[in-house]
Design an enzyme around this catalytic site. Structure first.
Site, PDB file in Angstrom:
ATOM      1  N   GLY A 103       0.835  -1.194   0.000  1.00 35.90           N
ATOM      2  CA  GLY A 103       0.000   0.000   0.000  1.00 35.90           C
ATOM      3  C   GLY A 103       0.866   1.238   0.000  1.00 35.90           C
ATOM      4  N   CYS A 104       0.223   2.404   0.081  1.00 34.78           N
ATOM      5  CA  CYS A 104       0.939   3.674   0.082  1.00 34.78           C
ATOM      6  C   CYS A 104       1.451   3.980   1.482  1.00 34.78           C
ATOM      7  CB  CYS A 104       0.014   4.794  -0.379  1.00 34.78           C
ATOM      8  SG  CYS A 104       0.829   6.383  -0.506  1.00 34.78           S
ATOM      9  N   GLY A 105       2.503   4.800   1.556  1.00 33.19           N
ATOM     10  CA  GLY A 105       3.049   5.192   2.851  1.00 33.19           C
ATOM     11  C   GLY A 105       4.191   4.284   3.234  1.00 33.19           C
TER      12      GLY A 105
END
Length: 254
Positions: A103-105
């Site tokens: 995912g992002c982050g």
């Protein structure tokens, strides 16, 4: 009218024109495996590919990424590169241990321990470690002056590197993490020592930006907004000088 890279002209229902930032899926591929698909501005993608690998701990040296190519697909863009040994072996082991999707982050993190992993110490005694709030304010002004894409569309983040009283490089993107990764890739490609200046952001400072800055070798991180408490905690633990908003002024948090 000539538009900067990453900007596109659209027509509104009333016939008026507007300039907007592009946002497309960008797959970051290493050794034939997609590590992450990020919604990003399609500019400076080779910098993005290298910087992501560095700030996510896939590699420790830019020479470990080879043969990078940008391939435009019908519904997005693939940026492919190959890892030299031993980075390739580490990457395979990391993929084998991953329990879920990316995912992002905190990309590719599969446990709470990895999310708050210990960081190496930021370089002590480097030029960036001695910057003051007054200097940080000038650096933020210089970053604003260098935001060509934002001037066109008013809707992007930026990350810049400020050293010796001047902005050395600026990268822009719809995502703040992406902008930082692009900047890191550009600086490492140009053999710039990040400890000799400051990374300057347009966004708030969260813990993942602190982690990326430390992994890239930065000694100072500057931002116009307040940091999170965890970002301050990790910056102090790593010896990263963090200058950000405190009330109406900039302050040194770590």
């Amino acid at each position: 009218m000539s538009l900067p890279a990453g900007a596109i002209a659209v027509t509104l229902p009333d016939g008026a024109g507007e300039i907007l930032p592009e946002e497309v899926p960008v797959a970051l591929v290493y050794d034939g495996v997609t590590q992450a698909v990020m919604m990003a501005t399609p500019a400076d993608l080779e910098d993005f590919h290298l910087g992501f690998a560095l700030t996510e701990g896939l590699i420790s040296d830019p020479a470990e990424v080879q043969g990078v190519e940008v391939l435009r697909q019908p519904r997005g863009i693939e940026v492919r590169g190959w890892l030299s040994a031993p980075a390739g072996a580490r990457f395979i082991e990391r993929r084998r241990l991953m329990a879920g999707p990316v995912g992002c982050g905190l990309c590719g993190i599969d446990s709470l321990e990895q999310a708050l992993r210990p960081l190496s110490r930021a370089p002590a005694g480097a030029a960036g470690a001695g910057l003051t709030p007054g200097t940080a304010a000038r650096a933020l002004d210089d970053l604003r002056a260098g935001q060509v894409l934002k001037d066109a569309c008013r809707a992007t983040h930026a990350a810049g590197f400020w050293a010796d009283g001047a902005m050395v490089a600026v990268r822009e993107d719809v995502g703040r993490h992406n902008a930082l990764d692009k900047l890191v890739g550009a600086l490492w490609r140009g053999q710039v020592d990040l400890a000799q200046g400051a990374v300057v952001m347009t966004s708030r400072v969260s813990v993942d930006l602190v982690q990326k800055a430390v992994l890239a070798g930065a000694a100072c991180l500057i931002a116009p907004s307040a940091p999170t408490a965890l970002a301050v905690e990790q910056a102090r633990a790593a010896g990263l000088r963090l200058i950000a908003r405190a009330g109406r002024e900039l302050a040194v948090y770590g």
